[in-house]
Design a protein around this motif. Structure first.
Motif, mmCIF file in Angstrom:
data_model
loop_
_atom_site.group_PDB
_atom_site.id
_atom_site.type_symbol
_atom_site.label_atom_id
_atom_site.label_comp_id
_atom_site.label_asym_id
_atom_site.label_seq_id
_atom_site.Cartn_x
_atom_site.Cartn_y
_atom_site.Cartn_z
ATOM 1 N N UNK A 1 0.853 -1.184 0.000
ATOM 2 C CA UNK A 1 0.000 0.000 0.000
ATOM 3 C C UNK A 1 0.895 1.243 0.000
ATOM 4 N N UNK A 2 0.690 2.168 -0.923
ATOM 5 C CA UNK A 2 1.484 3.389 -0.929
ATOM 6 C C UNK A 2 1.386 4.124 0.412
ATOM 7 N N UNK A 3 2.571 4.522 0.900
ATOM 8 C CA UNK A 3 2.671 5.173 2.202
ATOM 9 C C UNK A 3 3.622 6.356 2.090
ATOM 10 N N UNK A 4 3.257 7.479 2.685
ATOM 11 C CA UNK A 4 4.112 8.659 2.745
ATOM 12 C C UNK A 4 4.581 8.834 4.187
ATOM 13 N N UNK A 5 5.907 8.928 4.363
ATOM 14 C CA UNK A 5 6.491 9.027 5.697
ATOM 15 C C UNK A 5 7.474 10.187 5.743
ATOM 16 N N UNK A 6 7.442 10.927 6.847
ATOM 17 C CA UNK A 6 8.442 11.964 7.064
ATOM 18 C C UNK A 6 8.799 11.996 8.541
ATOM 19 N N UNK A 7 10.076 12.100 8.802
ATOM 20 C CA UNK A 7 10.570 12.209 10.175
ATOM 21 C C UNK A 7 10.108 11.025 11.027
ATOM 22 N N UNK A 8 10.015 9.849 10.394
ATOM 23 C CA UNK A 8 9.623 8.640 11.107
ATOM 24 C C UNK A 8 8.138 8.491 11.358
ATOM 25 N N UNK A 9 7.340 9.378 10.795
ATOM 26 C CA UNK A 9 5.893 9.372 11.022
ATOM 27 C C UNK A 9 5.152 9.148 9.708
#
Length: 94
Positions: A1-9
């Motif tokens: 499933x496409x997932x967007x993550x930044x700064x571990x979140x």
């Protein structure tokens, strides 16, 4: 499933992204609104229309203008209405 993550979140996750110009556009409902901050930044694409940007804030750190959305895209890009895409260090994985 496409997932967007930044700064571990995880910022967004959806099986219903729309891929345009190698960017996953996530349905707005799949994006964590609590980490988004409005921005005055805009840009214009000749075939998509005017994009509005949003910053992302996680644990007190801000990634300025790291997301964009076309609130009223041109007809050629109608499929990305109410969808957000990411850049500037936001990792998007399939």
């Amino acid at each position: 499933m496409p997932t967007a993550t930044w700064n571990g979140t995880v910022i967004a996750q959806s099986d219903e992204t729309v891929v345009v110009e190698n960017n996953h556009y996530f349905p707005r409902a799949s994006v964590r609104e609590d980490v988004l901050r409005e921005s005055a930044t805009t840009s214009v694409c000749p075939w998509k229309g005017t994009a509005s940007y949003l910053s992302i804030e996680v644990d007190g750190e801000v990634n300025t203008d790291a997301a964009w959305v076309y609130p009223t895209p041109k007809d050629a890009a109608a499929e990305i209405k109410d969808h957000l895409a990411f850049w500037k260090g936001v990792e998007v994985t399939d």
